[in-house]
Design a protein around this motif. Structure first.
Motif, PDB file in Angstrom:
ATOM      1  N   LEU A 129      27.536  71.565  46.270  1.00 26.70           N
ATOM      2  CA  LEU A 129      27.243  70.162  46.619  1.00 26.70           C
ATOM      3  C   LEU A 129      27.246  69.965  48.133  1.00 26.70           C
ATOM      4  N   VAL A 130      28.256  70.553  48.810  1.00 23.58           N
ATOM      5  CA  VAL A 130      28.318  70.446  50.272  1.00 23.58           C
ATOM      6  C   VAL A 130      27.075  71.084  50.884  1.00 23.58           C
ATOM      7  N   TRP A 131      26.713  72.293  50.339  1.00 23.28           N
ATOM      8  CA  TRP A 131      25.531  72.995  50.837  1.00 23.28           C
ATOM      9  C   TRP A 131      24.290  72.108  50.689  1.00 23.28           C
ATOM     10  N   SER A 132      24.174  71.477  49.529  1.00 21.78           N
ATOM     11  CA  SER A 132      23.002  70.633  49.302  1.00 21.78           C
ATOM     12  C   SER A 132      22.988  69.449  50.257  1.00 21.78           C
ATOM     13  N   ALA A 133      24.204  68.930  50.564  1.00 19.76           N
ATOM     14  CA  ALA A 133      24.281  67.802  51.501  1.00 19.76           C
ATOM     15  C   ALA A 133      23.798  68.239  52.877  1.00 19.76           C
ATOM     16  N   ILE A 134      24.219  69.476  53.288  1.00 18.70           N
ATOM     17  CA  ILE A 134      23.776  69.991  54.593  1.00 18.70           C
ATOM     18  C   ILE A 134      22.253  70.157  54.594  1.00 18.70           C
ATOM     19  N   LEU A 135      21.740  70.734  53.497  1.00 18.88           N
ATOM     20  CA  LEU A 135      20.284  70.904  53.385  1.00 18.88           C
ATOM     21  C   LEU A 135      19.573  69.559  53.473  1.00 18.88           C
ATOM     22  N   ALA A 136      20.116  68.598  52.723  1.00 17.57           N
ATOM     23  CA  ALA A 136      19.444  67.299  52.643  1.00 17.57           C
ATOM     24  C   ALA A 136      19.453  66.598  53.992  1.00 17.57           C
ATOM     25  N   THR A 137      20.605  66.582  54.678  1.00 23.84           N
ATOM     26  CA  THR A 137      20.659  65.888  55.966  1.00 23.84           C
ATOM     27  C   THR A 137      19.788  66.611  56.979  1.00 23.84           C
ATOM     28  N   GLY A 138      19.775  67.970  56.905  1.00 22.72           N
ATOM     29  CA  GLY A 138      18.873  68.731  57.781  1.00 22.72           C
ATOM     30  C   GLY A 138      17.438  68.322  57.526  1.00 22.72           C
ATOM     31  N   GLY A 139      17.124  68.220  56.239  1.00 23.79           N
ATOM     32  CA  GLY A 139      15.759  67.846  55.863  1.00 23.79           C
ATOM     33  C   GLY A 139      15.416  66.440  56.313  1.00 23.79           C
ATOM     34  N   LEU A 140      16.428  65.590  56.398  1.00 25.14           N
ATOM     35  CA  LEU A 140      16.171  64.214  56.826  1.00 25.14           C
ATOM     36  C   LEU A 140      16.189  64.101  58.345  1.00 25.14           C
ATOM     37  N   GLY A 141      16.471  65.212  59.049  1.00 27.22           N
ATOM     38  CA  GLY A 141      16.384  65.188  60.505  1.00 27.22           C
ATOM     39  C   GLY A 141      17.712  64.975  61.204  1.00 27.22           C
ATOM     40  N   LEU A 142      18.833  64.957  60.450  1.00 27.62           N
ATOM     41  CA  LEU A 142      20.129  64.842  61.109  1.00 27.62           C
ATOM     42  C   LEU A 142      20.609  66.246  61.473  1.00 27.62           C
ATOM     43  N   SER A 143      21.083  66.406  62.668  1.00 24.02           N
ATOM     44  CA  SER A 143      21.436  67.751  63.110  1.00 24.02           C
ATOM     45  C   SER A 143      22.851  68.119  62.676  1.00 24.02           C
ATOM     46  N   ASN A 144      23.152  69.423  62.710  1.00 23.25           N
ATOM     47  CA  ASN A 144      24.484  69.903  62.349  1.00 23.25           C
ATOM     48  C   ASN A 144      25.542  69.384  63.298  1.00 23.25           C
ATOM     49  N   SER A 145      25.108  69.020  64.498  1.00 25.08           N
ATOM     50  CA  SER A 145      26.088  68.547  65.473  1.00 25.08           C
ATOM     51  C   SER A 145      26.703  67.228  65.028  1.00 25.08           C
ATOM     52  N   VAL A 146      26.035  66.503  64.130  1.00 28.39           N
ATOM     53  CA  VAL A 146      26.609  65.278  63.581  1.00 28.39           C
ATOM     54  C   VAL A 146      27.380  65.594  62.311  1.00 28.39           C
ATOM     55  N   LEU A 147      26.763  66.506  61.513  1.00 36.48           N
ATOM     56  CA  LEU A 147      27.300  66.753  60.173  1.00 36.48           C
ATOM     57  C   LEU A 147      28.677  67.408  60.196  1.00 36.48           C
ATOM     58  N   LEU A 148      28.821  68.442  61.006  1.00 39.99           N
ATOM     59  CA  LEU A 148      30.074  69.194  61.017  1.00 39.99           C
ATOM     60  C   LEU A 148      31.268  68.306  61.390  1.00 39.99           C
ATOM     61  N   PRO A 149      31.177  67.590  62.536  1.00 38.82           N
ATOM     62  CA  PRO A 149      32.316  66.716  62.860  1.00 38.82           C
ATOM     63  C   PRO A 149      32.574  65.663  61.791  1.00 38.82           C
ATOM     64  N   LEU A 150      31.507  65.189  61.176  1.00 44.68           N
ATOM     65  CA  LEU A 150      31.657  64.183  60.123  1.00 44.68           C
ATOM     66  C   LEU A 150      32.452  64.755  58.962  1.00 44.68           C
ATOM     67  N   LEU A 151      32.106  66.026  58.585  1.00 45.42           N
ATOM     68  CA  LEU A 151      32.807  66.679  57.479  1.00 45.42           C
ATOM     69  C   LEU A 151      34.281  66.858  57.809  1.00 45.42           C
ATOM     70  N   VAL A 152      34.548  67.348  59.027  1.00 44.45           N
ATOM     71  CA  VAL A 152      35.938  67.595  59.435  1.00 44.45           C
ATOM     72  C   VAL A 152      36.726  66.282  59.432  1.00 44.45           C
ATOM     73  N   ALA A 153      36.106  65.243  60.015  1.00 43.56           N
ATOM     74  CA  ALA A 153      36.787  63.954  60.105  1.00 43.56           C
ATOM     75  C   ALA A 153      37.023  63.364  58.709  1.00 43.56           C
ATOM     76  N   SER A 154      36.033  63.529  57.810  1.00 46.64           N
ATOM     77  CA  SER A 154      36.184  63.005  56.444  1.00 46.64           C
ATOM     78  C   SER A 154      37.346  63.685  55.748  1.00 46.64           C
ATOM     79  N   ALA A 155      37.420  65.019  55.914  1.00 43.03           N
ATOM     80  CA  ALA A 155      38.544  65.760  55.328  1.00 43.03           C
ATOM     81  C   ALA A 155      39.854  65.208  55.881  1.00 43.03           C
ATOM     82  N   GLY A 156      39.846  64.891  57.181  1.00 37.41           N
ATOM     83  CA  GLY A 156      41.031  64.320  57.816  1.00 37.41           C
ATOM     84  C   GLY A 156      41.418  62.996  57.184  1.00 37.41           C
ATOM     85  N   VAL A 157      40.405  62.152  56.921  1.00 38.68           N
ATOM     86  CA  VAL A 157      40.661  60.845  56.319  1.00 38.68           C
ATOM     87  C   VAL A 157      41.287  61.004  54.941  1.00 38.68           C
TER      88      VAL A 157
END
Lengths: 336, 209
Positions: free
Chosen positions: A78-106
């Motif tokens: 599911l996480v992989w698909s989310a990365i694929l999907a956001t990449g496909g939508l034009g959001l870069s990994n530089s946004v996604l990775l910190p978002l994932l880390v911060a979400s885990a923190g929350v």
């Protein structure tokens, strides 16, 4: 808040029942969910990966829960698909990775591991800032930080505000009971001779607090207040019953004053210990069960009846009718 | 006459016990819905004096649970509540009348007697509430027989609200006291059976339903 349990369903399944299960939880048409998965497939195949992940993760009612390893595989997919999907939508990994880390923190923050959670959020923000050193980064960072702050601090602030409101309510209630009921009880213990009047006054006060009248400044409200004054002055009980209400203007004002005079007369002369008052939008009836009187015998210089009641009603085009006889009690009908 | 007293205030129950006279005998007391239901079913009294508010629920819950099994038991609601929705709820559940707790001992004894005889007991306050609930609205009623008060019934209710007793109303309207009682019973029946649109809205305005 309880997160709704998503389950696969065999009933409407086309493949493994993932879409139908999600649709059931969201109460939408399964076709719609299938369409979303199909569209996501165009984003570097994210739809297919997500489907397999969900198949691995979601339980089927009545069958054994998916094993631990299967769940991990499902989450990874599911996480992989989310990365694929956001990449496909034009959001870069530089946004996604910190978002994932911060979400885990929350998530960790809302459990017990606060320190680790806080650390992860900080790390997420740091990665984000270092990845986006150009000017646009701050514009992205600000709303993100606000969102994180809201998620973290929101429930806490809400709880705090609720507790404070409850505490204030309790304090107000305590103050009210102390100022009114306890004071009255103390007075009665000191001097029981006046207990009846004090108790009645207290009752009225408490009632008006517990059952506040819907509108203030209306006919019913004004009659209620007049009744309270008469009770206070003469120590009789005045029961006000009403059906309907009317705004206070010149004519209804006159009605109230005439009714007050009728109540005062009943309290002073009838000898009854209770007066019934009935209020309609254009009429007030004041009734007592006292000894009544002979209307012919009322001295001409007694202005209460003729002036304050009859005259007042007639000046605004109304009528005052008095029904009484010695031993029968009295009723004053005031109509506009 | 056997009476069960249901009220969650010990002090108030003691007061009523001391005040009730005549041939009224209090055979049991309860302070909660659950206790009351059990007690009334086992004692099968003539009349139940029922508080509108109880610790674990409201008076109408007692009536709803007891009435199907003990149709002979009559309920008289007794409350300090000024909230019309509470009073109308207990009347709609099947109580034969409502009096405020400020009522004198003699009047209460008389009211219990009347309820036991099958009459309806309207206090001025209840009459006011009912007139309010049946306020002349547009005639959108499904069953006009039930859903409206006749002019006479309205007149009788208005006199009750003004503080008149049945006998005085009879004299004033040139009716027999029996006829006045039958008007009052008819109003009570309408209130209990009616599905009146207007009444529903009235209740909704007061968050009754």
């Amino acid at each position: 808040m309880r997160i709704p349990q998503v389950e696969r369903t065999r009933d409407e399944a086309v493949a493994a029942g993932v879409c139908a299960g999600i649709a059931r939880t969201l109460s939408v048409d399964p076709t719609f969910v299938r369409l979303v998965f199909a569209l996501l497939t165009f984003a570097s195949g994210a739809g297919i990966v997500a489907y397999v992940g969900a198949w691995a993760l979601l339980p089927v009612p009545g069958e054994s829960e998916p094993s631990g390893r299967r769940r991990v595989v499902g989450i990874v997919l599911l996480v992989w698909s989310a990365i694929l999907a956001t990449g496909g939508l034009g959001l870069s990994n530089s946004v996604l990775l910190p978002l994932l880390v911060a979400s885990a923190g929350v998530v960790l923050l809302r459990r017990e591991s606060r320190l680790i959670g806080l650390a992860l959020i900080v790390i997420g923000i740091v990665i984000f800032v270092s990845n986006n050193t150009r000017g646009s980064a701050t514009t992205l960072l600000a709303p993100g930080a606000v969102a994180v702050a809201l998620i973290v601090a929101g429930p806490w602030a809400w709880r705090l505000a609720n507790e404070r409101a409850r505490a204030e309510e309790r304090a107000e209630l305590a103050a009210r009971v102390h100022d009114s009921v306890l004071q009255t009880l103390t007075l009665i213990q000191k001097d029981p001779s006046d207990a009846r009047r004090l108790a009645r006054r207290q009752e009225r006060e408490l009632r008006s607090w517990l059952y506040p009248s819907i509108a203030s400044g209306t006919l019913v409200d004004a009659v209620d207040r007049a009744a309270a004054e008469i009770e206070e002055l003469h120590g009789v009980r005045v029961e006000v019953v009403h059906t309907g209400d009317a705004p206070l203007e010149e004519r209804t004002q006159a009605l109230v004053l005439a009714a007050r005079e009728a109540m005062a007369n009943a309290a002073r002369h009838s000898g009854a210990d209770e007066i019934s008052v009935f209020v309609e939008p254009a009429a007030v009836y004041v009734r007592d069960r006292g000894h009544g009187f002979d209307p012919e015998a009322v001295a001409a210089d007694r202005r209460g009846l003729s002036e304050s009641i009859r005259g007042r009603m007639e000046r605004v085009g109304g009528t005052a009718k008095i029904t009484t006889a010695p031993g029968e009690g009295t009723e004053v009908e005031l109509c506009l | 006459m056997r009476v069960v007293l249901v009220d969650d205030h010990d002090l108030f129950r003691a007061g009523v016990r001391a005040q009730l006279g005549g041939d009224v005998e209090i055979v049991g007391e309860a302070s909660s819905v659950a206790d009351a239901v059990q007690l009334i079913k086992s004692l099968d009294p003539d009349v139940v004096l029922l508080d509108v508010h109880l610790g674990d629920g409201s008076g109408d819950a007692v009536i709803v649970q007891v009435a199907p099994e003990r149709p002979g038991v009559k309920f008289l609601a007794l409350s300090v509540s000024d909230a019309p929705e509470d009073v109308i709820a207990v009347i709609r559940a099947g109580a034969r009348g409502y009096v405020t707790k400020a009522i004198s001992g003699d009047e209460l004894t008389d009211a219990v007697q009347r309820v036991a005889d099958g009459d309806a007991v309207f206090s001025p306050r209840l009459a006011g509430f009912v007139l309010d609930a049946f306020r002349t609205g547009e005639a959108t009623a499904v069953d006009p027989e039930l859903d409206q008060l006749t002019a006479r019934e309205r007149e009788v209710l208005q006199l009750i609200a003004r503080g008149y007793r049945y006998k005085e109303i009879a004299a004033r309207l040139h009716l027999s006291p029996r006829t006045v009682e039958s008007h009052v019973s008819a109003v009570l029946r309408k209130l209990q059976l009616t599905s009146r649109h207007e009444l529903t809205r009235w209740a909704a305005d007061r968050r009754l339903i």
